[in-house]
Write a protein that holds these residues in place. Structure first.
Motif, PDB file in Angstrom:
ATOM      1  N   ALA A  53       0.833  -1.199   0.000  1.00  0.00           N
ATOM      2  CA  ALA A  53       0.000   0.000   0.000  1.00  0.00           C
ATOM      3  C   ALA A  53       0.876   1.262   0.000  1.00  0.00           C
ATOM      4  O   ALA A  53       0.580   2.218  -0.715  1.00  0.00           O
ATOM      5  N   HIS A  92       2.091   1.930  -3.416  1.00  0.00           N
ATOM      6  CA  HIS A  92       1.022   2.472  -4.270  1.00  0.00           C
ATOM      7  C   HIS A  92       0.765   3.940  -3.953  1.00  0.00           C
ATOM      8  O   HIS A  92       0.621   4.749  -4.858  1.00  0.00           O
ATOM      9  N   VAL A 116      -1.481   6.482  -5.913  1.00  0.00           N
ATOM     10  CA  VAL A 116      -2.740   5.767  -5.712  1.00  0.00           C
ATOM     11  C   VAL A 116      -3.242   6.102  -4.296  1.00  0.00           C
ATOM     12  O   VAL A 116      -2.670   5.646  -3.314  1.00  0.00           O
ATOM     13  N   CYS A 131      -7.975   2.370  -3.609  1.00  0.00           N
ATOM     14  CA  CYS A 131      -8.067   0.946  -3.272  1.00  0.00           C
ATOM     15  C   CYS A 131      -9.301   0.672  -2.413  1.00  0.00           C
ATOM     16  O   CYS A 131      -9.960  -0.341  -2.587  1.00  0.00           O
ATOM     17  N   PRO A 183     -10.539   4.509   5.424  1.00  0.00           N
ATOM     18  CA  PRO A 183     -10.834   3.096   5.658  1.00  0.00           C
ATOM     19  C   PRO A 183     -10.860   2.794   7.157  1.00  0.00           C
ATOM     20  O   PRO A 183     -10.073   3.344   7.919  1.00  0.00           O
ATOM     21  N   PRO A 189     -10.861   0.064  10.575  1.00  0.00           N
ATOM     22  CA  PRO A 189     -10.224  -1.192  10.952  1.00  0.00           C
ATOM     23  C   PRO A 189     -11.013  -2.362  10.376  1.00  0.00           C
ATOM     24  O   PRO A 189     -12.244  -2.329  10.373  1.00  0.00           O
ATOM     25  N   VAL A 227     -11.085  -4.397   3.918  1.00  0.00           N
ATOM     26  CA  VAL A 227     -10.459  -5.320   2.973  1.00  0.00           C
ATOM     27  C   VAL A 227     -10.539  -4.690   1.579  1.00  0.00           C
ATOM     28  O   VAL A 227     -11.278  -3.735   1.375  1.00  0.00           O
ATOM     29  N   VAL A 228      -9.770  -5.221   0.647  1.00  0.00           N
ATOM     30  CA  VAL A 228      -9.837  -4.740  -0.733  1.00  0.00           C
ATOM     31  C   VAL A 228     -10.136  -5.933  -1.633  1.00  0.00           C
ATOM     32  O   VAL A 228      -9.409  -6.932  -1.606  1.00  0.00           O
ATOM     33  N   THR A 245      -5.285 -10.773  -2.566  1.00  0.00           N
ATOM     34  CA  THR A 245      -4.835 -10.567  -1.190  1.00  0.00           C
ATOM     35  C   THR A 245      -4.604 -11.880  -0.426  1.00  0.00           C
ATOM     36  O   THR A 245      -4.239 -11.857   0.741  1.00  0.00           O
ATOM     37  N   ARG A 277      -0.431  -8.470   0.480  1.00  0.00           N
ATOM     38  CA  ARG A 277      -1.082  -7.785   1.597  1.00  0.00           C
ATOM     39  C   ARG A 277      -0.800  -6.294   1.485  1.00  0.00           C
ATOM     40  O   ARG A 277       0.252  -5.895   0.983  1.00  0.00           O
ATOM     41  N   GLY A 278      -1.747  -5.509   1.978  1.00  0.00           N
ATOM     42  CA  GLY A 278      -1.632  -4.059   1.835  1.00  0.00           C
ATOM     43  C   GLY A 278      -0.640  -3.423   2.785  1.00  0.00           C
ATOM     44  O   GLY A 278       0.226  -2.658   2.372  1.00  0.00           O
ATOM     45  N   GLN A 302       1.089  -5.093   5.508  1.00  0.00           N
ATOM     46  CA  GLN A 302       1.868  -6.066   6.274  1.00  0.00           C
ATOM     47  C   GLN A 302       2.630  -6.915   5.262  1.00  0.00           C
ATOM     48  O   GLN A 302       2.414  -6.801   4.064  1.00  0.00           O
TER      49      GLN A 302
HETATM   50  C1  HEC Z   1      -2.869  -0.997  -3.059  1.00  0.00           C
HETATM   51  C2  HEC Z   1      -4.140  -0.838  -2.385  1.00  0.00           C
HETATM   52  C3  HEC Z   1      -4.182  -0.139  -1.045  1.00  0.00           C
HETATM   53  C4  HEC Z   1      -3.916   1.187  -0.792  1.00  0.00           C
HETATM   54  C5  HEC Z   1      -3.427   2.255  -1.754  1.00  0.00           C
HETATM   55  C6  HEC Z   1      -4.225   1.377   0.597  1.00  0.00           C
HETATM   56  N1  HEC Z   1      -4.628   0.207   1.174  1.00  0.00           N
HETATM   57 FE1  HEC Z   1      -5.350  -0.021   3.063  1.00  0.00          FE
HETATM   58  N2  HEC Z   1      -5.599  -2.024   2.749  1.00  0.00           N
HETATM   59  C7  HEC Z   1      -5.286  -2.669   1.576  1.00  0.00           C
HETATM   60  C8  HEC Z   1      -5.491  -4.104   1.773  1.00  0.00           C
HETATM   61  C9  HEC Z   1      -5.255  -5.174   0.742  1.00  0.00           C
HETATM   62  C10 HEC Z   1      -5.970  -4.278   3.103  1.00  0.00           C
HETATM   63  C11 HEC Z   1      -6.334  -5.597   3.826  1.00  0.00           C
HETATM   64  C12 HEC Z   1      -5.359  -5.890   4.959  1.00  0.00           C
HETATM   65  C13 HEC Z   1      -3.928  -5.999   4.494  1.00  0.00           C
HETATM   66  O1  HEC Z   1      -3.688  -6.660   3.477  1.00  0.00           O
HETATM   67  O2  HEC Z   1      -3.023  -5.390   5.110  1.00  0.00           O
HETATM   68  C14 HEC Z   1      -6.031  -2.942   3.676  1.00  0.00           C
HETATM   69  C15 HEC Z   1      -6.472  -2.671   4.977  1.00  0.00           C
HETATM   70  C16 HEC Z   1      -6.546  -1.413   5.519  1.00  0.00           C
HETATM   71  C17 HEC Z   1      -7.058  -1.120   6.842  1.00  0.00           C
HETATM   72  C18 HEC Z   1      -7.590  -2.132   7.830  1.00  0.00           C
HETATM   73  C19 HEC Z   1      -6.402  -2.659   8.592  1.00  0.00           C
HETATM   74  C20 HEC Z   1      -6.745  -3.597   9.712  1.00  0.00           C
HETATM   75  O3  HEC Z   1      -5.807  -4.276  10.171  1.00  0.00           O
HETATM   76  O4  HEC Z   1      -7.892  -3.677  10.138  1.00  0.00           O
HETATM   77  C21 HEC Z   1      -6.935   0.216   7.050  1.00  0.00           C
HETATM   78  C22 HEC Z   1      -7.333   1.010   8.292  1.00  0.00           C
HETATM   79  C23 HEC Z   1      -6.326   0.773   5.834  1.00  0.00           C
HETATM   80  N3  HEC Z   1      -6.114  -0.255   4.929  1.00  0.00           N
HETATM   81  C24 HEC Z   1      -5.998   2.096   5.686  1.00  0.00           C
HETATM   82  C25 HEC Z   1      -5.401   2.634   4.563  1.00  0.00           C
HETATM   83  C26 HEC Z   1      -4.972   4.037   4.446  1.00  0.00           C
HETATM   84  C27 HEC Z   1      -5.147   5.093   5.515  1.00  0.00           C
HETATM   85  C28 HEC Z   1      -4.428   4.154   3.193  1.00  0.00           C
HETATM   86  C29 HEC Z   1      -3.779   5.369   2.563  1.00  0.00           C
HETATM   87  C30 HEC Z   1      -2.608   5.891   3.291  1.00  0.00           C
HETATM   88  C31 HEC Z   1      -4.517   2.851   2.533  1.00  0.00           C
HETATM   89  N4  HEC Z   1      -5.096   1.965   3.397  1.00  0.00           N
HETATM   90  C32 HEC Z   1      -4.097   2.600   1.249  1.00  0.00           C
HETATM   91  C33 HEC Z   1      -4.890  -2.089   0.395  1.00  0.00           C
HETATM   92  C34 HEC Z   1      -4.599  -0.752   0.203  1.00  0.00           C
END
Ligand code: HEC
Ligand code: HEC
Ligand code: HEC
Ligand code: HEC
Length: 120
Positions: free
Chosen positions: A34, A37, A42, A47, A53, A55, A58-59, A96, A100-101, A103
């Motif tokens: 993430a 991206h 992005v 996403c 987003p 807690p 999911v994507v 996914t 993972r985004g 982690q």
């Molecule tokens: C490339 C796509 C992508 C982008 C861009 C992205 N995410 Fe995510 N995000 C994910 C995915 C996939 C997950 C599912 C959990 C994981 O894989 O870590 C997720 C999960 C999360 C969660 C839930 C985590 C949890 O443990 O409950 C949060 C909050 C979150 N994202 C916040 C953000 C924020 C804030 C941004 C921008 C800074 C962002 N994400 C950008 C893909 C993305």
């Protein structure tokens, strides 16, 4: 009131753990998918479909495929690997399950096979 406090506390804890992870990532030079991206422009909302987003967010694979087209299309890019990690003998493999985004990504093939991949 009690429940609301607990909820807020857990939201905060997760928010803190995400920013702690991000700080750690910046320090160690590791970047999660993430982060990479976001650096490419992005936005979170692209996403996630929402600006902030929550807690547990999911994507869906369809969201990844709005840019990456399909598993078959990305399989062309990794055709040099044998077996191809994007070759799918399992029905309905989601992005996914490996990528993972926020982690470390996982090699789900290794749960059944002795196949080594470095999943970005
Ligand atoms: C490339 C796509 C992508 C982008 C861009 C992205 N995410 Fe995510 N995000 C994910 C995915 C996939 C997950 C599912 C959990 C994981 O894989 O870590 C997720 C999960 C999360 C969660 C839930 C985590 C949890 O443990 O409950 C949060 C909050 C979150 N994202 C916040 C953000 C924020 C804030 C941004 C921008 C800074 C962002 N994400 C950008 C893909 C993305
Ligand atoms: C808004 C478009 C967009 C969305 C949505 C998107 N990506 Fe990407 N992704 C890119 C671009 C642009 C690149 C860099 C060029 C390339 O490699 O295609 C990239 C690169 C990647 C890479 C290469 C490795 C790396 O870190 O650079 C992987 C893996 C990847 N994306 C997986 C995903 C997954 C999984 C999702 C859904 C959770 C997703 N992408 C959602 C645009 C997107
Ligand atoms: C079984 C695990 C797995 C699944 C599921 C998976 N990938 Fe990958 N992906 C990988 C691995 C492993 C690599 C790195 C291959 C390498 O070492 O070159 C990769 C690399 C990529 C790349 C970069 C390709 C390049 O040019 O180097 C993109 C983009 C990508 N994946 C997108 C996706 C998308 C989109 C999905 C869902 C439609 C998906 N992946 C599903 C394991 C997976
Ligand atoms: C749930 C366990 C399981 C997982 C996960 C799994 N496999 Fe398999 N795989 C099998 C079994 C069982 C066979 C042998 C039976 C068969 O051919 O369908 C097999 C066979 C194969 C073969 C032999 C050729 C073929 O199509 O039959 C390849 C290559 C392969 N798997 C690659 C992968 C890759 C790459 C991944 C990750 C995307 C993966 N497997 C994930 C169980 C699994």
């Amino acid at each position: 009131m009690q429940i609301r406090h607990l909820f807020c506390a857990s939201v905060l804890a997760i928010a803190l753990s995400i920013s702690a992870q991000a700080a750690q990532a910046a320090k160690s030079g590791t970047h999660f998918l993430a982060d990479r991206h976001v650096e490419r422009g992005v936005a979170c909302s692209v996403c996630h479909g929402v600006k902030t987003p929550k807690p547990g967010a999911v994507v869906e694979t369809a969201q990844c495929n709005s840019c990456h087209k399909s598993l078959d299309e990305v399989a062309k890019r990794t055709a040099k690997l044998d077996p191809n990690p994007h070759y799918n003998h399992l029905v309905g493999l989601n992005c996914t399950e490996c990528h993972r985004g926020h982690q470390k990504s996982v090699n789900m093939c290794a749960s059944c096979h002795n196949i080594k991949y470095n999943v970005p």
